[in-house]
Design an enzyme around this catalytic site. Structure first.
Site, PDB file in Angstrom:
ATOM      1  N   ASN A 142      -0.736 -20.487 -32.874  1.00  0.00           N
ATOM      2  CA  ASN A 142       0.235 -19.405 -33.082  1.00  0.00           C
ATOM      3  C   ASN A 142       0.356 -18.500 -31.853  1.00  0.00           C
ATOM      4  O   ASN A 142       0.083 -17.305 -31.884  1.00  0.00           O
ATOM      5  CB  ASN A 142      -0.141 -18.577 -34.317  1.00  0.00           C
ATOM      6  CG  ASN A 142      -1.537 -17.991 -34.228  1.00  0.00           C
ATOM      7  OD1 ASN A 142      -2.433 -18.569 -33.624  1.00  0.00           O
ATOM      8  ND2 ASN A 142      -1.738 -16.847 -34.852  1.00  0.00           N
ATOM      9  N   ASN A 201      -3.167 -13.440 -45.503  1.00  0.00           N
ATOM     10  CA  ASN A 201      -2.430 -14.606 -45.985  1.00  0.00           C
ATOM     11  C   ASN A 201      -3.361 -15.816 -45.953  1.00  0.00           C
ATOM     12  O   ASN A 201      -3.732 -16.255 -44.862  1.00  0.00           O
ATOM     13  CB  ASN A 201      -1.218 -14.858 -45.087  1.00  0.00           C
ATOM     14  CG  ASN A 201      -0.319 -15.964 -45.597  1.00  0.00           C
ATOM     15  OD1 ASN A 201      -0.343 -16.309 -46.772  1.00  0.00           O
ATOM     16  ND2 ASN A 201       0.477 -16.528 -44.710  1.00  0.00           N
ATOM     17  N   ASP A 261     -11.391 -16.941 -39.997  1.00  0.00           N
ATOM     18  CA  ASP A 261      -9.927 -16.836 -39.952  1.00  0.00           C
ATOM     19  C   ASP A 261      -9.532 -15.623 -39.111  1.00  0.00           C
ATOM     20  O   ASP A 261      -8.652 -14.842 -39.471  1.00  0.00           O
ATOM     21  CB  ASP A 261      -9.326 -16.760 -41.355  1.00  0.00           C
ATOM     22  CG  ASP A 261      -7.834 -17.133 -41.363  1.00  0.00           C
ATOM     23  OD1 ASP A 261      -7.408 -17.861 -40.455  1.00  0.00           O
ATOM     24  OD2 ASP A 261      -7.114 -16.687 -42.269  1.00  0.00           O
TER      25      ASP A 261
END
Length: 419
Positions: A96, A279, A306
């Site tokens: 990302n 998320n 994460d």
């Protein structure tokens, strides 16, 4: 360079010294002696810490930095330094970025930029071009350049035929496909777990059904195609049950859970603190307990931080407008260790993730390359902003109680210790 680690309790089920307190001598990056007492010499670097424990190096399979494109969030240099001081000898970095890591040159940029650090960087390349979910990226070329898996970070593959083709194609080179578990049509523009708390707070909900539907669909396709599928950061009890059944069928499916989903629940949302906006969203206590049980019973393979740095301008806004994500490297061990026994989860951050992502693990044994995390599993402390080493400060664990302390790592013939 010679490093002598003194009086360390070894936690490594693959080592003949498991659960024994030993001195460990490392010379030129290789373990040359393990004994009850090894005398120090004046040219040795000696490591002596309170209640010192060592294990094989920890591997975090879902880390975001920012570089290239979002260096204000985190650079590769500082990110790898933070990872080392947080106990990780290896991290898998998500795609990302800007541009997205969706081609051979982009993968090589990451691997070249990470050369020479104690913590090893492994790219997870995008599964589709620009992570748009429309056209499969050049997976084989990217694997040849160092990518260890392929997935569009936090984006589900909506096109089932594309998922089918990806799983079939990746089998030609034993590739691992990563599929984020979220049915976007069901989730809609929800921002919190759908339930009692979202109703009370007036927040649009994301039902657990959204996660279960995507996982069920992916598992049906996997059963048809074969191949290897990894489902990252599951967050619900239903997800654990679905993956348990799939493993019973013999499917090559693995999954991970984020530390914040093991520890925190949607009860935190009453403060409308944007650092709790993640998320998948934080779920219920029942989900939390099911995820912890999934670790203990072996259904869940990996625990990840994460780690997702978001700069302040996207977090210091109304909850509904804030970007999803929390950093997690610095708080990882203390948070997970507070809710699980060390023996229940150490393999989920050492040997299991390496096996799933096709990376060789080094045992704590004579003649092995030293790839070691150093820590103390005891001692309570409160996590505050002073513990944050990342450029971005968006931690969901600020003011939470931690258990244990990370001292550092020895990896790539480098000793990195917290000062």
């Amino acid at each position: 360079m010679s490093t002598l680690i003194k009086s360390a309790t070894i936690i490594d089920t693959s080592s003949p010294y498991h659960q024994q307190k030993k001195d460990i001598l490392i010379e030129d990056g290789v373990i040359t002696r393990i004994d009850d007492h090894i005398p120090s010499q004046k040219d040795f670097i000696q490591v002596t810490e309170e209640n010192l424990h060592v294990s094989c190096g920890w591997f975090d399979t879902s880390v975001s930095f920012g570089e290239p494109g979002y260096e204000e969030r985190e650079t590769i240099k500082n990110g790898l330094t933070v990872a080392a001081k947080s106990g990780f000898t290896a991290v898998a970095v998500n795609a990302n970025t800007n541009p997205v890591i969706d081609n051979k040159a982009a993968v090589e940029f990451l691997t070249n930029k990470a050369q020479g650090f104690a913590t090893k960087l492994y790219p997870i390349a995008a599964l589709t071009k620009q992570s748009e979910g429309k056209e499969m990226a050049e997976l084989f070329d990217m694997q040849q350049s160092g990518a260890i898996a392929f997935g569009d970070y936090k984006k589900p593959i909506v096109n089932d035929n594309l998922m089918k083709i990806s799983l079939l194609y990746a089998q030609n080179f034993n590739g691992l496909v990563v599929s984020f578990p979220k049915n976007q049509a069901i989730a809609g523009d929800g921002i919190a777990n759908e339930g009692v708390n979202s109703t009370k707070l007036g927040l649009k909900g994301i039902p657990a059904l959204a996660e279960a539907l995507q996982i069920a669909s992916n598992l049906f396709i996997l059963e048809y195609t074969g191949g290897k599928l990894h489902i990252p950061t599951i967050s619900t009890a239903r997800s654990v049950a679905l993956i348990k059944e799939a493993k019973k069928k013999g499917l090559q499916v693995s999954c991970s859970v984020a530390a914040h989903h093991l520890v925190l629940t949607d009860d935190e949302l009453h403060e409308f603190e944007s650092n709790y906006k993640t998320n998948p969203p934080l779920r219920t206590k029942a989900d939390c307990k099911a995820l912890q049980k999934g670790i203990r019973t072996g259904v869940i393979d990996i625990i990840t931080s994460d780690h997702n740095p978001i700069d302040i301008e996207y977090k210091k806004v109304e909850f509904s407008e804030a970007k999803n994500g929390t950093i997690g490297l610095e708080s990882f061990f203390g948070a997970v260790n507070a809710v699980l026994n060390l023996s229940d989860f150490i393999e989920n951050i050492t040997s299991k993730p390496r096996s799933i992502f096709g990376i060789e693990a080094a045992a704590i044994a004579l003649g092995e390359k030293a790839d070691i995390s150093l820590f103390n599993p005891e001692g309570k402390d409160t996590f505050t902003k002073k513990h944050i080493l990342s450029t971005s400060k968006n931690s969901a664990f600020i003011n939470k109680q931690m258990l244990g302390k990370v001292y550092g790592i020895f990896s790539n013939n480098q000793l990195i210790l917290n000062s």
